[in-house]
Design a protein around this motif. Structure first.
Motif, short mmCIF file in Angstrom:
data_model
loop_
_atom_site.label_atom_id
_atom_site.label_comp_id
_atom_site.label_asym_id
_atom_site.label_seq_id
_atom_site.Cartn_x
_atom_site.Cartn_y
_atom_site.Cartn_z
N ILE A 44 0.81 -1.21 0.00
CA ILE A 44 0.00 0.00 0.00
C ILE A 44 0.85 1.27 0.00
O ILE A 44 0.55 2.21 -0.73
N VAL A 45 1.90 1.33 0.81
CA VAL A 45 2.70 2.56 0.92
C VAL A 45 3.33 2.96 -0.41
O VAL A 45 3.21 4.12 -0.83
N PRO A 46 3.99 2.05 -1.16
CA PRO A 46 4.52 2.48 -2.46
C PRO A 46 3.42 2.87 -3.45
O PRO A 46 3.62 3.74 -4.28
N ALA A 47 2.26 2.25 -3.37
CA ALA A 47 1.17 2.61 -4.27
C ALA A 47 0.67 4.02 -3.98
O ALA A 47 0.26 4.74 -4.90
N MET A 48 0.70 4.42 -2.73
CA MET A 48 0.24 5.76 -2.37
C MET A 48 1.26 6.83 -2.76
O MET A 48 0.89 7.97 -3.01
N THR A 49 2.54 6.49 -2.77
CA THR A 49 3.58 7.46 -3.07
C THR A 49 4.02 7.41 -4.52
O THR A 49 5.03 7.98 -4.88
N GLN A 50 3.27 6.74 -5.38
CA GLN A 50 3.64 6.59 -6.78
C GLN A 50 3.48 7.93 -7.50
O GLN A 50 2.46 8.58 -7.41
N GLY A 51 4.52 8.33 -8.22
CA GLY A 51 4.51 9.59 -8.94
C GLY A 51 4.08 9.42 -10.38
O GLY A 51 3.66 8.35 -10.81
N ASP A 52 4.20 10.51 -11.16
CA ASP A 52 3.78 10.48 -12.56
C ASP A 52 4.64 9.56 -13.40
O ASP A 52 4.16 8.90 -14.30
N VAL A 53 5.95 9.52 -13.11
CA VAL A 53 6.85 8.69 -13.91
C VAL A 53 6.54 7.21 -13.69
O VAL A 53 6.47 6.44 -14.65
N GLU A 54 6.32 6.81 -12.46
CA GLU A 54 6.00 5.41 -12.19
C GLU A 54 4.63 5.05 -12.72
O GLU A 54 4.38 3.92 -13.09
N ILE A 63 -1.98 3.84 -21.20
CA ILE A 63 -3.18 4.11 -22.00
C ILE A 63 -3.64 5.55 -21.80
O ILE A 63 -3.95 6.25 -22.77
N SER A 64 -3.65 6.01 -20.56
CA SER A 64 -4.10 7.39 -20.32
C SER A 64 -3.13 8.40 -20.89
O SER A 64 -3.55 9.45 -21.38
N SER A 65 -1.83 8.13 -20.87
CA SER A 65 -0.88 9.08 -21.45
C SER A 65 -1.02 9.12 -22.97
O SER A 65 -0.82 10.15 -23.59
N MET A 66 -1.36 7.98 -23.60
CA MET A 66 -1.57 7.97 -25.05
C MET A 66 -2.83 8.76 -25.41
O MET A 66 -2.87 9.42 -26.44
N GLU A 67 -3.86 8.70 -24.57
CA GLU A 67 -5.08 9.44 -24.83
C GLU A 67 -4.84 10.94 -24.70
O GLU A 67 -5.39 11.73 -25.45
N GLU A 68 -3.99 11.33 -23.76
CA GLU A 68 -3.69 12.74 -23.57
C GLU A 68 -2.89 13.31 -24.73
O GLU A 68 -3.07 14.45 -25.13
N GLU A 69 -1.98 12.50 -25.28
CA GLU A 69 -1.14 12.96 -26.37
C GLU A 69 -1.88 12.93 -27.70
O GLU A 69 -1.45 13.55 -28.67
N GLY A 70 -2.94 12.19 -27.82
CA GLY A 70 -3.68 12.08 -29.06
C GLY A 70 -3.03 11.11 -30.04
O GLY A 70 -3.33 11.09 -31.21
N ASP A 71 -2.13 10.26 -29.57
CA ASP A 71 -1.44 9.29 -30.42
C ASP A 71 -2.25 8.01 -30.45
O ASP A 71 -2.19 7.20 -29.53
N SER A 72 -3.02 7.83 -31.51
CA SER A 72 -3.87 6.65 -31.57
C SER A 72 -3.41 5.66 -32.63
O SER A 72 -4.14 4.76 -32.99
N THR A 73 -2.19 5.82 -33.15
CA THR A 73 -1.73 4.94 -34.23
C THR A 73 -1.05 3.69 -33.71
O THR A 73 -0.80 2.79 -34.48
#
Length: 100
Positions: A44-54, A63-73
């Motif tokens: 639980i502790v590492p899951a709570m402290t997980q940053g953007d890079v992890e 999947i969410s980063s691909m949706e934000e970038e608009g890269d659907s290819t």
């Protein structure tokens, strides 16, 4: 311990060499509870402290980063309508074949 004829009768305490207090079940239960608590903390502790890079290392983060970038290819080059580079397009048995 007492003797009846040729038979020797021994009670439970003398035969086992100790007393039966049932301490083992408490030690096992305590160890199980302690192991569950420690494993939960480790998870639980590492899951709570997980940053953007992890987060991007997980499938849902990717999947969410691909949706934000608009890269659907999904890294596919070209649209399939035209050959890329020096590719030759031929028809064999009604199937389009692209030679690289």
């Amino acid at each position: 311990m007492h003797k009846e004829g040729d038979e020797i009768h021994i009670d439970d305490v003398e035969a086992s060499g100790g007393s039966k207090e049932g301490v083992v079940r408490y030690v096992l239960a305590g160890g199980l509870i302690l192991a569950i608590i420690l494993m939960s903390v480790v998870w639980i502790v590492p899951a709570m402290t997980q940053g953007d890079v992890e987060e991007e290392a997980t499938i849902s983060g990717e999947i969410s980063s691909m949706e934000e970038e608009g890269d659907s290819t999904d890294s596919i080059l070209g649209t399939g309508e035209e050959p890329v580079g020096n590719d030759e397009v031929t028809q064999e048995d009604g199937i389009e074949v692209i030679e690289n």
